[in-house]
Motif scaffolding. Structure first.
Motif, PDB file in Angstrom:
ATOM      1  N   GLY A   7       0.927  -1.192  -0.066  1.00  0.00           N
ATOM      2  CA  GLY A   7      -0.050  -0.188   0.024  1.00  0.00           C
ATOM      3  C   GLY A   7       0.699   1.447   0.031  1.00  0.00           C
ATOM      4  N   LEU A   8       2.142   1.354  -0.291  1.00  0.00           N
ATOM      5  CA  LEU A   8       2.961   2.366  -0.122  1.00  0.00           C
ATOM      6  C   LEU A   8       2.800   3.292  -1.322  1.00  0.00           C
ATOM      7  N   THR A   9       2.807   4.589  -0.900  1.00  0.00           N
ATOM      8  CA  THR A   9       2.436   5.604  -1.964  1.00  0.00           C
ATOM      9  C   THR A   9       3.477   6.559  -1.947  1.00  0.00           C
ATOM     10  N   PRO A  10       3.782   7.420  -2.934  1.00  0.00           N
ATOM     11  CA  PRO A  10       4.674   8.548  -2.479  1.00  0.00           C
ATOM     12  C   PRO A  10       4.361   9.673  -1.324  1.00  0.00           C
ATOM     13  N   GLU A  11       2.874   9.704  -1.346  1.00  0.00           N
ATOM     14  CA  GLU A  11       2.360  10.741  -0.383  1.00  0.00           C
ATOM     15  C   GLU A  11       2.616  10.146   0.997  1.00  0.00           C
ATOM     16  N   LEU A  12       2.483   8.618   1.281  1.00  0.00           N
ATOM     17  CA  LEU A  12       2.501   8.135   2.581  1.00  0.00           C
ATOM     18  C   LEU A  12       4.025   8.116   2.811  1.00  0.00           C
ATOM     19  N   VAL A  13       4.921   7.800   1.994  1.00  0.00           N
ATOM     20  CA  VAL A  13       6.293   7.866   2.281  1.00  0.00           C
ATOM     21  C   VAL A  13       6.685   9.089   2.897  1.00  0.00           C
ATOM     22  N   ALA A  14       6.687  10.403   1.945  1.00  0.00           N
ATOM     23  CA  ALA A  14       6.855  11.340   2.333  1.00  0.00           C
ATOM     24  C   ALA A  14       6.286  11.992   3.890  1.00  0.00           C
ATOM     25  N   SER A  15       5.290  11.250   4.141  1.00  0.00           N
ATOM     26  CA  SER A  15       4.681  11.403   5.677  1.00  0.00           C
ATOM     27  C   SER A  15       5.486  10.909   6.809  1.00  0.00           C
ATOM     28  N   LEU A  16       6.207   9.866   6.493  1.00  0.00           N
ATOM     29  CA  LEU A  16       6.941   8.964   7.384  1.00  0.00           C
ATOM     30  C   LEU A  16       8.039   9.755   8.131  1.00  0.00           C
TER      31      LEU A  16
END
Length: 354
Positions: free
Chosen positions: A255-264
């Motif tokens: 379920g990884l997305t660029p937006e999710l990664v940026a929020s980590l």
């Protein structure tokens, strides 16, 4: 400088030193009395990383990953280059190519099969011609698995290997790790390559649940793209090699997305338990089974320690030139034993039914 002095005090350049694992690399170099060259595109971040590691006098050299001439100039004079990046499939090749052109040995902490395969196939011949050694995939999972498999193969002969990695944190990691997965997301989702019948193959493999050390019951696992799948057949008579991770971890990364990664967060949470076990289960042609286990303290710290240990050993100049598996470059037991002062331990045992 004499040859003896060069061996004792190698010049090591670190590209990507401002990252989470990069900080551990710098700290271990300082512990060894070595002052590295920090290379990257942001002088302010590099200076802050050097200061945080207790290396205020470290040399800073500026070179963006897409500037080949600047990279080669920045890496020239180093005995070894350690590349510490997220997403090697995106920018890793430039640093690897520049290190070879600069005449330096090379180590990276890539966890990506696709990149390690390129390191062997495309850059191995260049490294051999240049007289330097390339060691890709030096992580807490890949390097120990490769060395353990070498030791198991000496006892079993032709064997089938299953590599697994179990983290107490259950997938809680850094933003950089998430970037690495995102860069090869489709490949990780599909499970990558496994090795069977003398060739690397894609597609699913049926895997039985694995009883991890200290676990109360076996864990369901799924095929995973460990770089050690590529390296183990280079130095063992492997009949099959497959990587495996907890099924829940494989499900989470899909379920990884660029937006999710940026929020980590840039680093794992302060309460994260980063202890882990890298396990190699091996079955010989006669049915005998053995298990090799390396147990570590912190996946990120330990990957940094492994990279520095590998770099210092490559600087001694005893490994052959070209792209190498860990067990082709080093004596497996000697390397693993060197990790004991850091709380990293390993064992080989008979498994149930052996």
């Amino acid at each position: 400088m004499t040859n003896d002095e060069s061996t004792r005090f190698p010049t090591i350049a670190v590209y990507g030193a401002s990252g989470h694992t990069g900080g551990y690399i710098l700290s271990d170099l300082r512990r060894r009395g070595l002052t590295p060259i920090l290379v990257g595109r942001n002088a302010q971040r590099l200076r802050a990383a050097a200061d945080a590691a207790g290396l205020p006098g470290a040399e800073i050299r500026i070179a963006a990953a897409d500037d080949r001439a600047a990279l080669v100039a920045a890496l020239t004079g180093a005995d070894v280059v350690i590349s510490s990046l997220p997403g090697y499939v995106d920018i890793g090749e430039q640093i690897l190519a520049a290190a070879i052109e600069a005449g330096a040995h090379y180590v990276d902490i890539s966890g990506e099969q696709l990149f390690t395969r390129r390191a062997f196939d495309e850059y191995g011949p260049r490294a051999e011609k240049a007289g330097v050694s390339v060691l890709s995939g030096v992580t807490d999972s890949n390097l120990p698995a490769d060395l353990l498999a070498d030791l198991l193969a000496r006892r079993l002969g032709p064997a089938e290997f299953v590599i697994s990695h179990h983290s107490r944190a259950g997938g809680d990691g850094s933003r950089g790790s998430a970037k690495t997965v995102l860069a090869s997301l489709d490949w990780f989702r599909a499970g990558g390559w496994h090795y069977a019948d003398g060739e690397f193959r894609t597609g699913q493999v049926d895997l039985a649940p694995i009883a991890h050390p200290n676990a109360t019951e076996p864990t369901a696992v799924a095929k995973f793209a460990f770089a050690a799948v590529l390296t183990i057949p280079r130095h063992t008579d492997a009949r099959a090699v497959t990587g495996a991770v907890d099924e829940i971890f494989r499900s989470n990364i899909t379920g990884l997305t660029p937006e999710l990664v940026a929020s980590l967060p840039e680093r794992p949470g302060p309460d994260s338990d980063m202890r882990y076990d890298t396990v190699v289960d091996a079955r010989g042609a006669d049915g005998r089974t053995l298990r090799g286990v390396l147990s570590g303290v912190d996946s990120y710290r330990d990957s940094g320690l492994l990279a520095v240990e590998a770099a210092v050993r490559l600087a001694a100049g005893t490994a052959k030139a070209g792209a190498l598996a860990p067990a082709e470059a080093f004596d497996a037991a000697d390397f693993l034993n060197s990790l004991a002062p850091h709380g990293i331990t390993w064992t080989i045992t008979n498994t149930v039914g052996a």
